[in-house]
Design an enzyme around this catalytic site. Structure first.
Site, PDB file in Angstrom:
ATOM      1  N   GLU A 173      13.686  57.219  33.928  1.00  0.00           N
ATOM      2  CA  GLU A 173      14.043  57.944  35.153  1.00  0.00           C
ATOM      3  C   GLU A 173      13.999  59.454  34.915  1.00  0.00           C
ATOM      4  O   GLU A 173      14.957  60.181  35.205  1.00  0.00           O
ATOM      5  CB  GLU A 173      15.410  57.492  35.702  1.00  0.00           C
ATOM      6  CG  GLU A 173      15.385  56.026  36.094  1.00  0.00           C
ATOM      7  CD  GLU A 173      16.503  55.580  37.038  1.00  0.00           C
ATOM      8  OE1 GLU A 173      17.473  56.326  37.240  1.00  0.00           O
ATOM      9  OE2 GLU A 173      16.399  54.464  37.571  1.00  0.00           O
ATOM     10  N   GLU A 307      13.727  47.851  36.025  1.00  0.00           N
ATOM     11  CA  GLU A 307      15.078  47.796  36.608  1.00  0.00           C
ATOM     12  C   GLU A 307      14.945  47.287  38.032  1.00  0.00           C
ATOM     13  O   GLU A 307      14.253  47.901  38.848  1.00  0.00           O
ATOM     14  CB  GLU A 307      15.752  49.170  36.583  1.00  0.00           C
ATOM     15  CG  GLU A 307      16.128  49.586  35.178  1.00  0.00           C
ATOM     16  CD  GLU A 307      16.974  50.853  35.110  1.00  0.00           C
ATOM     17  OE1 GLU A 307      17.745  51.128  36.050  1.00  0.00           O
ATOM     18  OE2 GLU A 307      16.846  51.559  34.097  1.00  0.00           O
TER      19      GLU A 307
HETATM   20  O1  AHR Z   1      21.112  50.187  35.657  1.00  0.00           O
HETATM   21  C1  AHR Z   1      21.956  51.259  35.902  1.00  0.00           C
HETATM   22  C2  AHR Z   1      21.215  52.587  35.969  1.00  0.00           C
HETATM   23  O2  AHR Z   1      20.366  52.589  37.063  1.00  0.00           O
HETATM   24  C3  AHR Z   1      20.308  52.905  34.817  1.00  0.00           C
HETATM   25  O3  AHR Z   1      20.976  53.474  33.747  1.00  0.00           O
HETATM   26  C4  AHR Z   1      19.368  53.912  35.416  1.00  0.00           C
HETATM   27  O4  AHR Z   1      18.101  53.899  34.790  1.00  0.00           O
HETATM   28  C5  AHR Z   1      19.324  53.516  36.874  1.00  0.00           C
HETATM   29  O5  AHR Z   1      19.536  54.610  37.696  1.00  0.00           O
END
Ligand code: AHR
Length: 523
Positions: A173, A307
């Site tokens: 990110e 994710e």
């Molecule tokens: O999964 C929780 C968070 O969500 C992670 O650390 C991040 O990559 C995303 O914003």
């Protein structure tokens, strides 16, 4: 009567096992308590890893695990997590609750966990606040065989043999918590950092392409958040040639990023909105995929959805930064529908990692001290495991469209409409499916029905197949139903026998709010 068509003879790609992957971050009670309790814990463990959790994850056939983050990855300095535990640096986990991280779970512990699970490893490096040298030395520490400063240090710390690193993420990110970069800036940084993520394994002259690919570290660049198509375009343009995979992050927040919504208390409007947002994953894969195609027509760069899942308001009374949430039948549907979507995009999606493994967001396992429960999402991953490494086959289903509340949709998707694009439709398909054939010829068909009140009669046509035997399993319950530590088996799969084998295939009725799996053997 809805029609389901499956043609086991038309194979359209391999479903990588890694699509069923998971993610574990130093966040809340995921690593500490959820996975790792330390060797001296009264909770039964092997080298510090919880025996109950490891056994359940093996049963679910976990194929790959991502670690150490997430946002934590771009603040993690791997050297703080090696060597004698009493000497390891303590740090503040600024992202997640400001708690003290004592680094007692580091590289050796993670590799030991992966060994016990028998899964591949996906390490996420620190580009946001770490140096090129630091990243390069971590890779050397983990993978170099022979005499080198890092290999010697690894041996001194008790592990002379190198480990295999299957996947390596270069930042996380980086448009946000990983450094607030622009796509162009990140893409250039990516090019520099990845240069020093060396492949130390020996490639033999006669190794075929597949063998070489498997031996090498698979490098993953930070991809977009949700529908940030400019990010995909910018990073692919500058760095597309230097990567094996590009990530995509997409979470389902029923009421939007600010309000999110409760995990267990929601009305019908909120439920259908959640389902609408779940199937949005399909549009995201198509749209980002089309941009990737412009730079990579041969689809050499994989889409890695590292994710995904539901993200609700934390359980009342729990620490906000720990992201602990319950998991209901609604989450089982999110998982079932999303995994069907990934299967169908297996030409581009080569790995996906639901967030997160234990006690965080859409977890497959929840723990409370020594107690452990399996969530409805766990049961879906276990039911779908036969799709892993199978061949996707052609399938389609006719489905009724169910309406979603238009005002609520517009209100809660404002963050999707940065570029002023309104939603294309205000309804969601009731049914979804995917089908695959495994190496031994077994056909697996997984179906979901998200309607809360309608059972659909289905006439399944399975082309050119003489059915020998059929087994079926179902997960169904009232949509709010969930497992608790007091009542851990409220939502569990059951055998499904209410079907008939017909001349052309199978006929059955799929109950509302359910996920159904057929295992079909042919003559
Ligand atoms: O999964 C929780 C968070 O969500 C992670 O650390 C991040 O990559 C995303 O914003």
């Amino acid at each position: 009567m809805a029609k389901l068509y499956v043609n086991p003879n038309v194979k359209t790609g391999k479903i990588n096992a890694e699509i069923y992957g998971h993610f574990s971050e130093h966040l809340g009670r995921c690593i500490y308590e959820g996975l790792y309790v330390g060797e001296d814990s009264p909770i039964p463990n092997t080298n510090g890893m919880r025996n109950d959790v490891v056994a359940a994850l093996k049963e679910m056939k976990i194929p790959v695990l991502r670690w150490p983050g997430g946002c934590f990855a771009d603040e993690y300095h791997w050297e703080d997590g090696i060597g004698p535990k009493e000497n390891r640096k303590k740090m503040i986990n600024t992202h997640w609750g400001g708690v003290v991280e004592d680094n007692s779970f580091g590289t050796h512990e993670f590799m030991e966990l992966a060994r016990q699970l028998g899964c591949k490893v996906y390490i996420n490096g620190n580009l946001g606040s770490g140096t090129v040298r630091e990243m390069s030395e971590w890779v050397e520490y983990m993978t170099f065989q022979g005499i080198s400063p890092m290999a010697d240090l690894r041996a001194k710390n008790g592990h002379p043999d190198p480990w295999k690193v299957d996947y390596f993420g270069i930042g996380n990110e980086n448009w946000g918590c990983g450094g607030n970069m622009t796509p162009e800036f990140y893409a250039n940084e990516y090019r520099r950092y990845q240069t020093y993520v060396r492949n130390y394994v020996k490639i033999n002259k006669d190794d075929d392409e597949e063998t070489v690919r498997k031996k090498k570290i698979f490098k993953i660049a930070c991809g977009p958040n949700v529908d940030d198509y400019k990010w995909t375009d910018g990073v692919m343009k500058v760095a597309g040639k230097y990567m094996d995979g590009l990530s995509l992050h997409y979470y389902v927040h029923p009421l939007g990023w600010e309000e999110k919504g409760s995990a267990t208390e929601f009305d019908e409007d909120e439920y259908y909105l959640t389902m609408y947002k779940t199937v949005f994953m399909d549009e995201l894969i198509r749209n980002h995929g089309a941009i990737m195609d412009r730079y990579d027509r041969k689809k050499k760069v994989a889409m890695i959805v590292d994710e995904w899942g539901s993200w609700y308001t934390v359980e009342p009374g729990t620490e906000e930064g720990f992201l602990y949430q319950q998991n209901t039948m609604r989450d089982a549907l999110i998982a079932g529908i999303t995994l069907n979507i990934f299967n169908k995009h297996c030409d581009r999606v080569k790995m996906a990692n639901i967030a997160q493994l234990v006690n965080v967001l859409q977890a497959v396992i929840l723990t409370e001290g020594a107690k452990m429960i399996l969530t409805p999402t766990y049961h879906i991953f276990r039911m779908y495991k036969d799709h892993q490494e199978a061949q996707l086959v052609q399938s389609s289903i006719e489905s009724e469209q169910l309406p979603v509340n238009r005002e609520l949709l517009l209100e809660t998707t404002r963050e999707w409409h940065r570029e002023g694009r309104p939603a294309k439709k205000y309804s969601v398909d009731a049914l979804s499916e995917s089908a695959s054939v495994s190496a031994d010829g077994t056909l697996t068909v997984t179906l979901t029905n998200l309607s809360l009140d309608t059972a659909y009669p289905i006439d399944a046509v399975i082309a050119d197949t003489k059915i020998q035997s059929v087994d079926a399993e179902i997960l169904t319950n009232e949509v709010h139903a969930h497992n608790t530590f007091e009542d851990p088996e409220t939502v569990v799969p059951a055998p499904f026998t209410d079907f008939a084998v017909t001349d052309q295939g199978i006929s059955f009725q799929i109950p509302p709010c359910s996920i159904l799996k057929f295992t079909i053997h042919s003559k």
